[in-house]
Design an enzyme around this catalytic site. Structure first.
Site, PDB file in Angstrom:
ATOM      1  N   THR A 132       0.842  -1.183   0.000  1.00  0.00           N
ATOM      2  CA  THR A 132       0.000   0.000   0.000  1.00  0.00           C
ATOM      3  C   THR A 132       0.883   1.242   0.000  1.00  0.00           C
ATOM      4  OG1 THR A 132      -1.725   1.178   1.211  1.00  0.00           O
ATOM      5  CG2 THR A 132      -0.179  -0.087   2.516  1.00  0.00           C
ATOM      6  N   ARG A 133       0.339   2.337  -0.510  1.00  0.00           N
ATOM      7  CA  ARG A 133       1.124   3.572  -0.533  1.00  0.00           C
ATOM      8  C   ARG A 133       0.845   4.440   0.693  1.00  0.00           C
ATOM      9  NH1 ARG A 133      -1.842   7.971  -2.828  1.00  0.00           N
ATOM     10  NH2 ARG A 133      -3.881   7.273  -3.477  1.00  0.00           N
ATOM     11  N   ASN A 134      -0.054   3.982   1.560  1.00  0.00           N
ATOM     12  CA  ASN A 134      -0.335   4.723   2.783  1.00  0.00           C
ATOM     13  C   ASN A 134      -0.447   3.727   3.931  1.00  0.00           C
ATOM     14  OD1 ASN A 134      -2.684   3.782   1.516  1.00  0.00           O
ATOM     15  ND2 ASN A 134      -3.974   5.176   2.644  1.00  0.00           N
TER      16      ASN A 134
END
Length: 174
Positions: A132-134
């Site tokens: 995930t990017r967050n």
């Protein structure tokens, strides 16, 4: 990645040798490269040499097609497409010799070989990977739990830092 590797990943979600790989990792350029097969390029991060690229391929990308294949859209509203288009239509690919590992996160980062060895040690033959990017939230937790129902284990790769969180958010200097 070389052109062959990039196209294989974009079209088949696998490297040419068969390993699962879902998003190309590209060294993109705005202008045609001034180097080619057989040349060496020093890769620099924050003014420090960190690796050596043995150039095997210098090529032009069809960014619209690549965007569609990898992200399912050409829309620049998608952050991945926006970043891909902004970095330029040319790329270099080849083998990378890493000189400097990022010590601030080395205990959390593993090479592909180390990761596969971990899976063998655990006896995992089917692994679901989740990136995930967050930071993970409840929806991510749900997807990870579903993955555990389908596989022997889950490889979760959340971000180690969030460069977009604030102007001062960046990994610590060594």
């Amino acid at each position: 990645m070389t052109r062959e590797e990039t196209l294989s990943v974009a079209q088949e979600m696998r490297l040419p040798a068969g390993e699962v790989w879902t998003i190309p990792i590209l060294l993109q350029l705005q202008e045609p490269p001034r180097v080619g097969k057989g040349d060496q390029v020093v890769l620099v991060h924050r003014a420090k040499p960190v690796a050596l690229l043995q150039v095997e391929d210098a090529y032009e990308l069809d960014l619209k097609t690549l965007s569609r294949q990898v992200f399912g859209t050409e829309s620049e509203a998608h952050p991945g497409v926006k970043k891909l288009l902004a970095k330029g239509p040319y790329a270099l690919g080849g083998r990378v010799e890493v000189w400097a590992w990022r010590p601030w996160s080395a205990q959390l980062e593993k090479t592909p070989e180390e990761t596969r060895a971990f899976f063998r040690e655990k006896g995992w033959s089917r692994v679901v990977a989740f990136q995930t990017r967050n930071p993970p939230h409840r929806a991510h937790e749900y997807l990870i739990r579903l993955g555990l129902e389908l596989a022997d284990g889950v490889l979760s790769a959340p971000p180690l830092y969030l460069p977009h969180a604030s102007p001062s958010a960046h990994p610590p200097e060594s």
